[in-house]
Design a protein around this motif. Structure first.
Motif, short mmCIF file in Angstrom:
data_model
loop_
_atom_site.label_atom_id
_atom_site.label_comp_id
_atom_site.label_asym_id
_atom_site.label_seq_id
_atom_site.Cartn_x
_atom_site.Cartn_y
_atom_site.Cartn_z
N LEU A 178 0.70 -0.66 0.27
CA LEU A 178 0.05 -0.46 -0.48
C LEU A 178 0.93 1.17 0.22
O LEU A 178 0.19 2.48 -0.77
N ILE A 200 2.03 2.15 -3.72
CA ILE A 200 1.00 1.64 -4.79
C ILE A 200 1.04 3.67 -4.30
O ILE A 200 0.57 4.61 -5.23
N LEU A 201 0.68 3.74 -3.20
CA LEU A 201 -0.24 5.49 -3.10
C LEU A 201 1.14 6.55 -2.82
O LEU A 201 1.01 7.59 -3.79
N ARG A 216 2.56 7.07 -6.50
CA ARG A 216 1.22 7.53 -7.35
C ARG A 216 1.58 9.37 -6.82
O ARG A 216 1.37 9.48 -7.89
N LEU A 217 1.71 9.03 -5.52
CA LEU A 217 1.39 10.55 -5.29
C LEU A 217 2.05 11.66 -5.27
O LEU A 217 2.38 12.46 -5.03
N VAL A 224 -6.30 8.15 -10.11
CA VAL A 224 -6.37 6.70 -9.40
C VAL A 224 -5.75 6.26 -11.03
O VAL A 224 -6.23 4.96 -10.06
N GLY A 275 5.84 6.66 1.21
CA GLY A 275 4.51 5.62 1.72
C GLY A 275 5.32 4.70 2.16
O GLY A 275 5.48 4.47 3.43
#
Length: 294
Positions: free
Chosen positions: A70, A73-74, A77-78, A97, A112
């Motif tokens: 998690l 990925i989060l 991307r952010l 998204v 992250g």
């Protein structure tokens, strides 16, 4: 014609019906699995750790893996949204998204993972610096595989070069080079440089540190990883093609900041704090007292 032709490689391994398995997705999967097994192996060798006690039970690593996925990925991307194309995503928020369209930033993924690991440590009472050391040892295989996948995808290539190992990457963007006929532009295979430095060289340094007993000083191996990655990325940025959104007629090199006729790319700006943090962790690390972990 200079340079080497790009090999006949497809970004897709196979397609069944409407499903396609891409090399980049496989690199993520194999990197995470390899990292998971490395952390499990480390937790099964308590003699490596302070007070001869591993920071967590091997069975708990599976829960950690979920948190790390998690975080990658989060955060990745952010990080891409905030560091590289904030104006575009401010105008197109629903595209944030759409990770299947590409756009992940390592520095964001790193942050992250840090957040996910700190949350996991606090929840389960695990020494954060020792866990950071384990994650540092587990990361280079994924970096190596990811950069190889970047090469197969013919993306994130370098600046034009006349060196004999330059590669003629396909596509209009790759072959549009000032002063060079279309179709004859060879570029640095910067993805392979990064695979070698961030993956193979950094892994070798970490293994030497492991053999030297650096896990006994919590945070020291993590510092080596953070500083090593930052230095490798900073160096490769000199030959890596800048992101298109930073390139303008007044700034053909695509530097995020300019000064004294030169400048620094966004990747270099984000790597400098990593180098400083890594060196600080190495210098402050001390062997934990007997009977204690950190």
């Amino acid at each position: 014609m200079t340079g080497l032709p790009f090999p006949d490689l497809s970004p897709e391994i196979f397609t069944i019906g409407g499903f396609s398995l891409r090399w980049y997705a496989l690199a993520y999967i194999l990197g995470l699995v390899a990292g998971w097994r490395i952390v499990v192996a480390l937790m099964r060798r308590p003699a490596l750790w302070p007070a001869d006690r591993a920071p967590m039970e091997p069975a708990r690593v599976e829960d950690l893996l979920t948190a790390i996925i998690l975080g990658v990925i989060l955060g990745g991307r952010l990080g891409y949204v905030l560091f590289y194309q904030p104006a575009y995503f401010l105008d197109h928020p629903l595209d944030i998204v759409k990770v299947w369209h590409g756009g992940m930033a390592f520095h964001g993924g790193f942050l992250g993972v840090v957040v996910a690991a700190l949350w996991f440590c606090r929840r389960h009472g695990i020494p954060p610096l020792s866990l950071a050391d384990a994650l540092a040892l587990a990361t280079p295989p994924g970096l190596f595989l990811g950069r190889i996948a970047n090469f197969i995808n013919a993306e994130l290539w370098g600046r034009p070069t006349s060196l004999p190992w330059g590669v003629r990457f396909p596509g209009e963007a790759a072959q549009t080079c000032p002063g060079i006929p279309f179709g004859q532009c060879a570029r640095h295979p910067s993805q392979l440089y990064e695979a070698g430095l961030e993956g193979l060289v950094l892994m070798a340094l970490l293994l030497l540190a492991l053999r030297a007993g650096w896990l006994k000083a919590p945070g020291r191996i993590a510092g080596l990883f953070v500083a090593g990655y930052g230095a490798a990325r900073f160096a490769v940025e000199f030959v890596r093609q800048a992101d298109a959104q930073f390139v303008t007629p007044d700034n053909p090199a695509g530097n995020a900041i300019q000064f004294l006729g030169t400048g620094l790319s966004m990747g270099q700006l984000l790597s400098l704090p990593m180098i400083a943090l890594g060196l600080w962790l190495i210098l402050r690390a001390r062997p934990a007292p007997e009977g204690r972990t950190a």
